[in-house]
Motif scaffolding. Structure first.
Motif, PDB file in Angstrom:
ATOM      1  N   TRP A 159     -22.278  -6.992 131.714  1.00 39.78           N
ATOM      2  CA  TRP A 159     -23.068  -7.448 130.582  1.00 39.78           C
ATOM      3  C   TRP A 159     -24.537  -7.651 130.934  1.00 39.78           C
ATOM      4  O   TRP A 159     -25.422  -7.429 130.097  1.00 39.78           O
ATOM      5  CB  TRP A 159     -22.464  -8.724 130.008  1.00 39.78           C
ATOM      6  N   ALA A 160     -24.824  -8.041 132.130  1.00 45.52           N
ATOM      7  CA  ALA A 160     -26.228  -8.160 132.544  1.00 45.52           C
ATOM      8  C   ALA A 160     -26.883  -6.789 132.574  1.00 45.52           C
ATOM      9  O   ALA A 160     -28.036  -6.630 132.150  1.00 45.52           O
ATOM     10  CB  ALA A 160     -26.319  -8.835 133.911  1.00 45.52           C
ATOM     11  N   SER A 161     -26.182  -5.763 133.055  1.00 42.25           N
ATOM     12  CA  SER A 161     -26.739  -4.405 133.083  1.00 42.25           C
ATOM     13  C   SER A 161     -27.020  -3.893 131.672  1.00 42.25           C
ATOM     14  O   SER A 161     -28.035  -3.244 131.423  1.00 42.25           O
ATOM     15  CB  SER A 161     -25.782  -3.462 133.823  1.00 42.25           C
ATOM     16  N   LYS A 162     -26.108  -4.175 130.739  1.00 42.89           N
ATOM     17  CA  LYS A 162     -26.325  -3.738 129.370  1.00 42.89           C
ATOM     18  C   LYS A 162     -27.489  -4.500 128.739  1.00 42.89           C
ATOM     19  O   LYS A 162     -28.356  -3.911 128.071  1.00 42.89           O
ATOM     20  CB  LYS A 162     -25.058  -3.947 128.540  1.00 42.89           C
ATOM     21  N   ALA A 163     -27.535  -5.815 128.950  1.00 50.20           N
ATOM     22  CA  ALA A 163     -28.588  -6.634 128.346  1.00 50.20           C
ATOM     23  C   ALA A 163     -29.953  -6.342 128.957  1.00 50.20           C
ATOM     24  O   ALA A 163     -30.972  -6.361 128.259  1.00 50.20           O
ATOM     25  CB  ALA A 163     -28.248  -8.113 128.499  1.00 50.20           C
ATOM     26  N   TYR A 164     -29.982  -6.074 130.269  1.00 48.74           N
ATOM     27  CA  TYR A 164     -31.250  -5.787 130.945  1.00 48.74           C
ATOM     28  C   TYR A 164     -31.663  -4.319 130.793  1.00 48.74           C
ATOM     29  O   TYR A 164     -32.734  -3.926 131.218  1.00 48.74           O
ATOM     30  CB  TYR A 164     -31.156  -6.135 132.426  1.00 48.74           C
ATOM     31  N   ARG A 165     -30.739  -3.507 130.244  1.00 51.58           N
ATOM     32  CA  ARG A 165     -31.014  -2.088 129.968  1.00 51.58           C
ATOM     33  C   ARG A 165     -31.277  -1.270 131.239  1.00 51.58           C
ATOM     34  O   ARG A 165     -32.025  -0.299 131.244  1.00 51.58           O
ATOM     35  CB  ARG A 165     -32.186  -1.965 128.981  1.00 51.58           C
ATOM     36  N   ARG A 166     -30.631  -1.714 132.322  1.00 44.48           N
ATOM     37  CA  ARG A 166     -30.698  -1.029 133.623  1.00 44.48           C
ATOM     38  C   ARG A 166     -29.644  -1.676 134.513  1.00 44.48           C
ATOM     39  O   ARG A 166     -29.158  -2.776 134.212  1.00 44.48           O
ATOM     40  CB  ARG A 166     -32.083  -1.205 134.253  1.00 44.48           C
ATOM     41  N   PRO A 167     -29.263  -1.045 135.614  1.00 42.64           N
ATOM     42  CA  PRO A 167     -28.284  -1.687 136.502  1.00 42.64           C
ATOM     43  C   PRO A 167     -28.811  -3.012 137.035  1.00 42.64           C
ATOM     44  O   PRO A 167     -29.922  -3.085 137.575  1.00 42.64           O
ATOM     45  CB  PRO A 167     -28.125  -0.659 137.635  1.00 42.64           C
ATOM     46  N   ALA A 168     -28.041  -4.077 136.842  1.00 45.44           N
ATOM     47  CA  ALA A 168     -28.449  -5.386 137.342  1.00 45.44           C
ATOM     48  C   ALA A 168     -28.354  -5.403 138.861  1.00 45.44           C
ATOM     49  O   ALA A 168     -27.390  -4.890 139.451  1.00 45.44           O
ATOM     50  CB  ALA A 168     -27.568  -6.479 136.745  1.00 45.44           C
ATOM     51  N   GLY A 169     -29.341  -5.983 139.514  1.00 45.76           N
ATOM     52  CA  GLY A 169     -29.338  -6.076 140.969  1.00 45.76           C
ATOM     53  C   GLY A 169     -28.298  -7.054 141.473  1.00 45.76           C
ATOM     54  O   GLY A 169     -27.864  -7.952 140.740  1.00 45.76           O
ATOM     55  N   GLN A 170     -27.920  -6.899 142.738  1.00 49.95           N
ATOM     56  CA  GLN A 170     -26.891  -7.768 143.306  1.00 49.95           C
ATOM     57  C   GLN A 170     -27.324  -9.228 143.271  1.00 49.95           C
ATOM     58  O   GLN A 170     -26.537 -10.123 142.938  1.00 49.95           O
ATOM     59  CB  GLN A 170     -26.578  -7.350 144.743  1.00 49.95           C
ATOM     60  N   GLY A 171     -28.600  -9.461 143.578  1.00 55.81           N
ATOM     61  CA  GLY A 171     -29.096 -10.834 143.567  1.00 55.81           C
ATOM     62  C   GLY A 171     -29.074 -11.433 142.173  1.00 55.81           C
ATOM     63  O   GLY A 171     -28.777 -12.628 142.010  1.00 55.81           O
ATOM     64  N   VAL A 215     -41.917   7.976 135.037  1.00 55.05           N
ATOM     65  CA  VAL A 215     -41.085   6.788 134.843  1.00 55.05           C
ATOM     66  C   VAL A 215     -39.657   7.128 135.268  1.00 55.05           C
ATOM     67  O   VAL A 215     -39.227   8.284 135.171  1.00 55.05           O
ATOM     68  CB  VAL A 215     -41.109   6.323 133.374  1.00 55.05           C
ATOM     69  N   ASP A 216     -38.923   6.112 135.755  1.00 54.69           N
ATOM     70  CA  ASP A 216     -37.541   6.401 136.122  1.00 54.69           C
ATOM     71  C   ASP A 216     -36.703   6.556 134.858  1.00 54.69           C
ATOM     72  O   ASP A 216     -37.128   6.201 133.745  1.00 54.69           O
ATOM     73  CB  ASP A 216     -36.981   5.335 137.071  1.00 54.69           C
ATOM     74  N   ASP A 217     -35.521   7.075 135.003  1.00 55.35           N
ATOM     75  CA  ASP A 217     -34.724   7.461 133.843  1.00 55.35           C
ATOM     76  C   ASP A 217     -34.284   6.278 132.990  1.00 55.35           C
ATOM     77  O   ASP A 217     -34.130   6.401 131.767  1.00 55.35           O
ATOM     78  CB  ASP A 217     -33.505   8.272 134.292  1.00 55.35           C
ATOM     79  N   PHE A 218     -34.050   5.124 133.599  1.00 58.44           N
ATOM     80  CA  PHE A 218     -33.645   3.968 132.806  1.00 58.44           C
ATOM     81  C   PHE A 218     -34.801   3.448 131.961  1.00 58.44           C
ATOM     82  O   PHE A 218     -34.614   3.065 130.801  1.00 58.44           O
ATOM     83  CB  PHE A 218     -33.081   2.867 133.715  1.00 58.44           C
ATOM     84  N   THR A 252     -25.634   6.810 130.406  1.00 61.73           N
ATOM     85  CA  THR A 252     -24.925   7.739 131.285  1.00 61.73           C
ATOM     86  C   THR A 252     -25.871   8.793 131.852  1.00 61.73           C
ATOM     87  O   THR A 252     -25.877   9.073 133.059  1.00 61.73           O
ATOM     88  CB  THR A 252     -23.779   8.416 130.532  1.00 61.73           C
ATOM     89  N   LEU A 253     -26.701   9.387 130.991  1.00 58.61           N
ATOM     90  CA  LEU A 253     -27.652  10.418 131.435  1.00 58.61           C
ATOM     91  C   LEU A 253     -28.678   9.829 132.395  1.00 58.61           C
ATOM     92  O   LEU A 253     -29.080  10.478 133.373  1.00 58.61           O
ATOM     93  CB  LEU A 253     -28.357  11.034 130.230  1.00 58.61           C
ATOM     94  N   ALA A 254     -29.103   8.592 132.120  1.00 56.59           N
ATOM     95  CA  ALA A 254     -30.059   7.951 133.030  1.00 56.59           C
ATOM     96  C   ALA A 254     -29.416   7.686 134.384  1.00 56.59           C
ATOM     97  O   ALA A 254     -30.041   7.885 135.430  1.00 56.59           O
ATOM     98  CB  ALA A 254     -30.569   6.654 132.412  1.00 56.59           C
ATOM     99  N   GLY A 289     -34.506  12.869 132.233  1.00 55.97           N
ATOM    100  CA  GLY A 289     -35.865  13.378 132.278  1.00 55.97           C
ATOM    101  C   GLY A 289     -35.985  14.883 132.249  1.00 55.97           C
ATOM    102  O   GLY A 289     -37.100  15.413 132.139  1.00 55.97           O
ATOM    103  N   GLU A 290     -34.862  15.606 132.331  1.00 51.98           N
ATOM    104  CA  GLU A 290     -34.928  17.057 132.264  1.00 51.98           C
ATOM    105  C   GLU A 290     -35.357  17.480 130.860  1.00 51.98           C
ATOM    106  O   GLU A 290     -34.824  16.977 129.870  1.00 51.98           O
ATOM    107  CB  GLU A 290     -33.564  17.660 132.599  1.00 51.98           C
ATOM    108  N   PRO A 291     -36.347  18.383 130.730  1.00 50.29           N
ATOM    109  CA  PRO A 291     -36.908  18.718 129.405  1.00 50.29           C
ATOM    110  C   PRO A 291     -35.869  19.101 128.369  1.00 50.29           C
ATOM    111  O   PRO A 291     -35.921  18.618 127.230  1.00 50.29           O
ATOM    112  CB  PRO A 291     -37.850  19.878 129.720  1.00 50.29           C
ATOM    113  N   GLU A 292     -34.887  19.948 128.743  1.00 49.20           N
ATOM    114  CA  GLU A 292     -33.898  20.383 127.758  1.00 49.20           C
ATOM    115  C   GLU A 292     -33.017  19.223 127.316  1.00 49.20           C
ATOM    116  O   GLU A 292     -32.697  19.079 126.127  1.00 49.20           O
ATOM    117  CB  GLU A 292     -33.028  21.503 128.336  1.00 49.20           C
ATOM    118  N   VAL A 293     -32.618  18.389 128.288  1.00 45.52           N
ATOM    119  CA  VAL A 293     -31.768  17.231 127.972  1.00 45.52           C
ATOM    120  C   VAL A 293     -32.529  16.249 127.094  1.00 45.52           C
ATOM    121  O   VAL A 293     -31.996  15.727 126.098  1.00 45.52           O
ATOM    122  CB  VAL A 293     -31.291  16.556 129.267  1.00 45.52           C
TER     123      VAL A 293
END
Length: 859
Positions: free
Chosen positions: A452-464, A517-520, A541-543, A549-553
């Motif tokens: 839930w932290a990863s979803k709410a933060y819109r990126r993988p939540a760090g271990q810390g 920019v990174d994909d997330f 999933t794509l991020a 970031g691939e132009p076609e995607v």
């Protein structure tokens, strides 16, 4: 033979018929130009020459004062009596006295030694406010005196071609030049003056020991200073082959030298009095433009200045000093090079700073909706978000965090947690893991909170970050003696008040480089642009796979997202704020007594028409030019009756073909017409400014603060009609320039009343809806006005690109974005103005895909 004035030094030039339309050159100042083919036509300057010295009479003591061309129109001082004055722009013009000096002994000295009249030299724009001067040197040419000669010598001078009213000795039937007239004197007075000059020279020589020749060259009024002219050897039909000496250092409109030598002096001469650091009329301070690099920083201001120059509105028409037609062309040509250089990216690239940005009210509600999957709008009671200069409420620079809002976030988080636990489906979705067997409470909590932290933060939540949430969970278990279910409330609450949820913080790298920019972060940029909400599982999933970031995607995702139901946020919040129909929710309030039919149902219907129109334009990939003019709209029966359109039946909205060509497009929508009116009447000025600003992206200057206001109720007019009232209002000098641009457009929309109904008369009088634009184009109805706007489709497209890019980036655009705007505009035009081309190009643009380090500097 015909006569023209040199466009630079105003020398009178005689031209034969064979020279018309050919290239010519003024013998006096070496300016090059095209000889006009018809009388009264403007002379086109090819190359500005160097003006020679000239002389004027002191308006107090009549002493003749030498003046260099760089001082024309500037402040000068007489070296004899210290009187201060403005050097006239044209020969024969009256000298404007600023401060009267003291004549020595109370009497005029006939032959004073003239001090330098002007402290500045050629190229200097001596500002009365700043006193700044250029270091350029004045041109030095051979001078001769003739006006005070005895009769016999005057006759010889006349034979030589140098007289009181002198002309060149050229006998060519081609170009013959006659310089400005000098005043002649009678022989008796001339003899007396010559004797006085001789005595003066002798006294100077005695005082200086014979070494004061240069100082003795100063003359009195009766020693007229003229330039010895040389004949022009031109044959008929050979104007284009005139000898044209090349300048020592060529100066081009786009060069630094051109700004320093030509543009900066013109700005100081005509603009600095009103637009200095003290006055700043119109919010413009041109004193900050001491160099071309500083001037280049504000291309938008220069483009507005060019428009006003072309219309003759700047300098104001009541100003005595006005630039010549040639000088106006020079400034406009330089401004065009400024725009062209920015558009071409010649001044460097910059993706813009990445400002940490909190979620606005709409984004917060939509994110909560998509995070948990239920309809709840906890942010509706939050304070309103500001829009900043960009006009959109997702502008990072305007999204502050006042203390009251922080309290709202904490309270809202509690409401959300309570709602999750009350709904069995949501509760099960949230607590998908419980302690059991080998799965201990900490491990179960870690799995739930990590997801839930990863979803709410819109990126993988760090271990810390996850471990801190688990620690909060332990507090409930160990100190509060709560069970697993209750102990998991507090870490969920912590997620919802975390800056990682409330803010969109991107991964910023230190240094001086530009990077992708990174994909997330790209997934969040994309989703909050098109949906005003968090990324969905497909984007995540794509991020995570590193493929987004691939132009076609990326382009495939744009197409998918635009067809999604959540893309209606574009019509509500992007287009709604841009075209003003969002104001129906709050600011637009027609007077209920005068317009009793404007009830809540009509308000909602007007809003729905506009939002559905834009929503379907995007979903169906229609032309963005439909916003200017269209043959369809979306109506329900109530709105059909309001517009006088028959045949609209059913209970909801549907697409309806329009038979009246006046009604299509945004300027025919009741939402826009109501938003651009006052509570008691229409406002042609507001509507005209709306068309210039929101459709064409060419806003008029802001009105002065002390302008008298027109009546709020059109039943309280002093004039015969509201149109006449506005025309009378235009006679106020401070109002004239803007109202001449905006009022005619507003008059063309007067057939629509303050709530969007069609009318042909007002207060018992027929309406006059005719108008004429500054370029001379006339119209008489919304239909003809829209045809004019369709002729400016490229301008509208560029404006829409700017609006879309600004909304997508969540910031105001900078000059460095102009290259991107230009490129996208070209792609949209080439793509038949399709909506999907616009949004796809914005997403694939340089600033949307890139970031820069904090130490980066454009180059």
């Amino acid at each position: 033979m015909t006569k023209i004035d040199c466009p630079v030094c105003t020398t009178l030039i005689r031209v034969s018929g064979v020279n018309l339309g050919q290239k010519g050159r003024c013998e006096k100042c070496n300016s090059k130009f095209i000889v006009p083919e018809h009388a009264g036509e403007e002379v086109e300057i090819l190359e500005r020459g160097k003006l020679p010295m000239k002389a004027i009479d002191c308006p107090v003591c009549s002493t003749m004062v030498k003046v260099s061309w760089g001082n024309i129109g500037e402040k000068g001082r007489c070296g004899s009596c210290n009187s201060k004055f403005i050097v006239p722009l044209r020969p024969g013009e009256e000298v404007e006295l600023l401060e009267r000096g003291v004549i020595s002994g109370g009497k005029m000295r006939r032959n004073p030694v003239v001090k330098p009249a002007i402290k500045a030299t050629r190229g200097t724009a001596l500002s009365p406010k700043t006193g700044k001067q250029s270091t350029a040197k004045a041109p030095v040419k051979e001078m001769a005196t003739t006006a005070g000669l005895p009769a016999t010598e005057a006759k010889q001078a006349e034979d030589a071609g140098v007289t009181g009213k002198f002309k060149t000795t050229s006998t060519s039937p081609g170009l013959r030049v006659r310089s400005s007239e000098a005043k002649a004197t009678s022989p008796a007075v001339a003899i007396g003056i010559v004797c006085g000059c001789v005595l003066l020279v002798i006294s100077v020589l005695l005082f200086t020991g014979g070494e004061g020749d240069d100082r003795a060259k100063n003359t009195s009024k009766d020693s007229a200073v003229v330039e010895v002219e040389k004949p022009i050897n031109t044959q008929p039909g050979e104007v284009k082959n005139l000898p044209e000496p090349e300048p020592e250092q060529p100066v081009f409109p786009g060069s630094v030298a051109h700004f320093d030598k030509v543009i900066h002096p013109l700005l100081n001469r005509y603009c600095i009095d009103c637009h200095d650091g003290v006055s700043e009329e119109g919010g413009v301070n041109m004193e900050r433009f001491g160099s071309e690099r500083e001037a280049l920083s504000d291309p938008d201001m220069w483009e507005l200045a060019a428009d006003l120059l072309e219309m003759g509105e700047m300098p104001p028409r009541n100003k005595r000093r006005q630039p010549t037609a040639g000088e106006r062309k020079q400034i406009i040509a330089w401004i065009n090079t400024v725009s062209e250089r920015w558009d071409a990216g010649a001044l460097g690239r910059d993706p813009g700073r990445t400002t940490i940005r909190r979620l606005n009210k709409n984004e917060y509600n939509y994110t909560v909706r998509d995070l948990f999957g239920f309809q709840i709008r906890p942010a509706d009671d939050f304070p309103e978000d500001g829009g900043g200069e960009a006009g959109f409420d997702n502008n990072a620079d305007a999204l502050f965090l006042p203390p009251l809002l922080m309290e709202n976030y904490v309270e809202s988080a509690g409401v959300i947690v309570h709602a999750v636990y009350r709904n069995q489906a949501l509760y099960t979705k949230y607590l998908f893991t419980f302690p059991a067997g080998e799965v201990k409470p900490d491990e179960a909590a870690r799995q739930v909170l990590s997801r839930w932290a990863s979803k709410a933060y819109r990126r993988p939540a760090g271990q810390g970050e996850v471990e801190r949430l688990v620690k909060i969970f332990r507090i409930g278990i160990e100190k509060k003696k709560q069970n697993y279910r209750e102990a998991m409330k507090l870490p969920l609450l912590a997620i919802l008040i975390s800056p990682n949820f409330l803010y969109r913080a991107e991964n910023i790298r230190p240094g001086k480089e530009i990077y992708r920019v990174d994909d997330f972060d790209l997934a969040s940029r994309l989703s909050y642009f098109i949906w005003s909400s968090m990324p969905d599982s497909e984007l995540f999933t794509l991020a995570g796979e590193g493929r987004l970031g691939e132009p076609e995607v990326l382009q495939a995702q744009v197409k998918r997202m635009l067809s999604d139901e959540k893309a209606k946020s574009l019509s509500m919040h992007f287009a709604g704020q841009w075209f003003k129909w969002e104001e129906l929710r709050s600011r637009t309030n027609p007077d209920r007594e005068k317009f009793p039919v404007f009830d809540f149902e009509l308000r909602v219907s007007l809003y729905r028409e506009s939002s559905l129109f834009f929503e379907n334009m995007v979903r169906e990939n229609r032309s963005i030019l439909d916003l200017i003019d269209s043959d369809y709209t979306y109506l329900n029966p109530r709105l059909g009756r309001h517009y006088g359109i028959e045949g609209v039946s059913g209970s909801g909205f549907r697409k309806v073909a329009l038979k009246d060509p006046n009604r299509g497009g945004v300027i025919g929508m009741g939402s826009v017409l109501s938003a651009t009116s006052l509570p008691l009447r229409t406002s042609p000025s507001v509507r005209g400014a709306y068309v210039l600003t929101e459709l064409l992206g060419t806003p008029p200057p802001a009105p002065p603060m002390d302008v008298p206001q027109l009546p709020e109720d059109d039943r309280q007019l002093k004039a015969a009609s509201f149109r006449q009232e506005l025309i009378d209002h235009r006679f106020i000098p401070a109002c004239k320039a803007c109202h001449e641009r905006i009022d005619p457009i507003g008059f063309g929309l007067e057939n629509f009343d303050a709530i969007g109904r069609w009318r042909t008369s007002h207060n018992g009088r027929p309406l006059d809806t005719s108008g004429e634009l500054p370029d001379g184009t006339s119209f008489s109805s919304p239909e003809s006005l829209k045809k004019i706007l369709m002729g400016k489709r490229d301008l509208f497209t560029r404006n829409m690109v700017e609006k879309t890019l600004s909304y997508a980036l969540g910031r105001e655009l900078s000059p460095y974005d102009r290259q991107t705007v230009k490129a996208i505009t070209n792609k949209v035009i080439a793509g038949s103005f399709k909506a999907h081309v616009l949004f796809s190009e914005v997403v694939g643009s340089f600033p949307f895909l890139h970031c820069r380090g904090d130490s980066y500097a454009p180059h």
